[in-house]
Design a protein around this motif. Structure first.
Motif, mmCIF file in Angstrom:
data_model
loop_
_atom_site.group_PDB
_atom_site.id
_atom_site.type_symbol
_atom_site.label_atom_id
_atom_site.label_comp_id
_atom_site.label_asym_id
_atom_site.label_seq_id
_atom_site.Cartn_x
_atom_site.Cartn_y
_atom_site.Cartn_z
ATOM 1 N N ARG A 88 0.873 -1.172 0.000
ATOM 2 C CA ARG A 88 0.000 0.000 0.000
ATOM 3 C C ARG A 88 0.908 1.220 0.000
ATOM 4 O O ARG A 88 1.693 1.411 0.930
ATOM 5 N N ILE A 89 0.817 1.999 -1.053
ATOM 6 C CA ILE A 89 1.669 3.168 -1.211
ATOM 7 C C ILE A 89 0.804 4.410 -1.050
ATOM 8 O O ILE A 89 -0.163 4.599 -1.777
ATOM 9 N N ASP A 90 1.177 5.237 -0.084
ATOM 10 C CA ASP A 90 0.424 6.453 0.215
ATOM 11 C C ASP A 90 1.251 7.659 -0.221
ATOM 12 O O ASP A 90 2.236 8.010 0.415
ATOM 13 N N ARG A 91 0.829 8.280 -1.306
ATOM 14 C CA ARG A 91 1.531 9.452 -1.843
ATOM 15 C C ARG A 91 0.806 10.755 -1.498
ATOM 16 O O ARG A 91 1.155 11.798 -2.013
ATOM 17 N N SER A 92 -0.190 10.679 -0.641
ATOM 18 C CA SER A 92 -1.048 11.847 -0.396
ATOM 19 C C SER A 92 -0.305 13.031 0.213
ATOM 20 O O SER A 92 -0.714 14.168 0.024
ATOM 21 N N PRO A 95 4.880 16.650 -1.634
ATOM 22 C CA PRO A 95 6.291 16.285 -1.649
ATOM 23 C C PRO A 95 6.931 16.167 -0.259
ATOM 24 O O PRO A 95 8.099 15.844 -0.152
ATOM 25 N N LYS A 96 6.205 16.427 0.823
ATOM 26 C CA LYS A 96 6.808 16.398 2.160
ATOM 27 C C LYS A 96 6.916 14.994 2.756
ATOM 28 O O LYS A 96 7.943 14.652 3.323
ATOM 29 N N THR A 97 5.838 14.209 2.685
ATOM 30 C CA THR A 97 5.852 12.875 3.286
ATOM 31 C C THR A 97 5.140 11.870 2.387
ATOM 32 O O THR A 97 4.317 12.253 1.555
ATOM 33 N N ALA A 98 5.453 10.611 2.597
ATOM 34 C CA ALA A 98 4.790 9.500 1.907
ATOM 35 C C ALA A 98 5.113 8.239 2.700
ATOM 36 O O ALA A 98 5.999 8.250 3.553
ATOM 37 N N SER A 99 4.379 7.164 2.423
ATOM 38 C CA SER A 99 4.669 5.924 3.146
ATOM 39 C C SER A 99 4.394 4.712 2.266
ATOM 40 O O SER A 99 3.633 4.779 1.311
ATOM 41 N N VAL A 100 5.051 3.624 2.643
ATOM 42 C CA VAL A 100 4.839 2.337 2.005
ATOM 43 C C VAL A 100 4.574 1.337 3.125
ATOM 44 O O VAL A 100 5.355 1.237 4.069
ATOM 45 N N THR A 101 3.451 0.637 3.047
ATOM 46 C CA THR A 101 3.115 -0.384 4.025
ATOM 47 C C THR A 101 3.042 -1.724 3.309
ATOM 48 O O THR A 101 2.443 -1.821 2.239
ATOM 49 N N THR A 102 3.681 -2.730 3.884
ATOM 50 C CA THR A 102 3.650 -4.072 3.305
ATOM 51 C C THR A 102 3.036 -5.022 4.326
ATOM 52 O O THR A 102 3.117 -4.791 5.527
ATOM 53 N N SER A 103 2.417 -6.068 3.826
ATOM 54 C CA SER A 103 1.900 -7.087 4.737
ATOM 55 C C SER A 103 2.004 -8.462 4.087
ATOM 56 O O SER A 103 1.854 -8.603 2.886
ATOM 57 N N LEU A 104 2.285 -9.427 4.928
ATOM 58 C CA LEU A 104 2.334 -10.828 4.541
ATOM 59 C C LEU A 104 1.618 -11.568 5.656
ATOM 60 O O LEU A 104 2.168 -11.749 6.739
ATOM 61 N N GLU A 110 6.360 -1.050 7.696
ATOM 62 C CA GLU A 110 6.036 0.277 7.168
ATOM 63 C C GLU A 110 7.293 1.128 7.136
ATOM 64 O O GLU A 110 8.096 1.114 8.061
ATOM 65 N N ALA A 111 7.442 1.858 6.055
ATOM 66 C CA ALA A 111 8.527 2.821 5.917
ATOM 67 C C ALA A 111 7.920 4.156 5.521
ATOM 68 O O ALA A 111 6.945 4.203 4.772
#
Length: 123
Positions: A88-92, A95-104, A110-111
């Motif tokens: 799940r990539i959150d670009r909202s 240009p200040k912040t963003a996140s990438v969440t992974t799950s298995l 999360e980064a």
């Protein structure tokens, strides 16, 4: 012949012949041993999927937001196993912040990207 000298007679119960425990006791012992093995395996192996989820999140974050590559291009860096993870990539906040969440399954990583600091592991 005294009682101490008499040989022990075999049990009349066929389930007890040659065994110290009855069949139900053996089943319980085997089940307890299997549970102990599973508990040990869980404590030894559980960190690996979590580490993988965190690694994929951090690397995808760096690839997407620091190098500016596309998601498809970044996925090629991981080979085929990245398809096991839900991304799940959150670009909202760009240009200040963003996140990438992974799950298995139950394991998550999360980064977070912060302008001027780069990507860091969030959890």
């Amino acid at each position: 012949m005294t009682d101490l000298e008499k040989p022990a007679l075999p049990s009349s119960d066929p389930a007890l012949r040659g065994h110290l425990l009855p069949a139900s006791g053996r089943r319980i012992a085997v089940a307890a041993a299997l549970l102990a093995i599973l508990a040990l395996a869980w404590t030894q192996l559980a960190p690996w999927p979590r580490t993988g989820a965190v690694y994929v999140a951090k690397q995808m974050c760096s690839c997407l937001f620091l190098t500016g590559r596309s998601e498809a291009s970044c996925r090629t860096d991981f080979g085929g196993y990245v398809t096991l993870y839900t991304l799940r990539i959150d670009r909202s906040g760009l240009p200040k912040t963003a996140s990438v969440t992974t799950s298995l399954a139950i394991f998550r990583g999360e980064a977070v990207y912060e302008d001027g600091y780069g990507c860091r592991i969030a959890r």
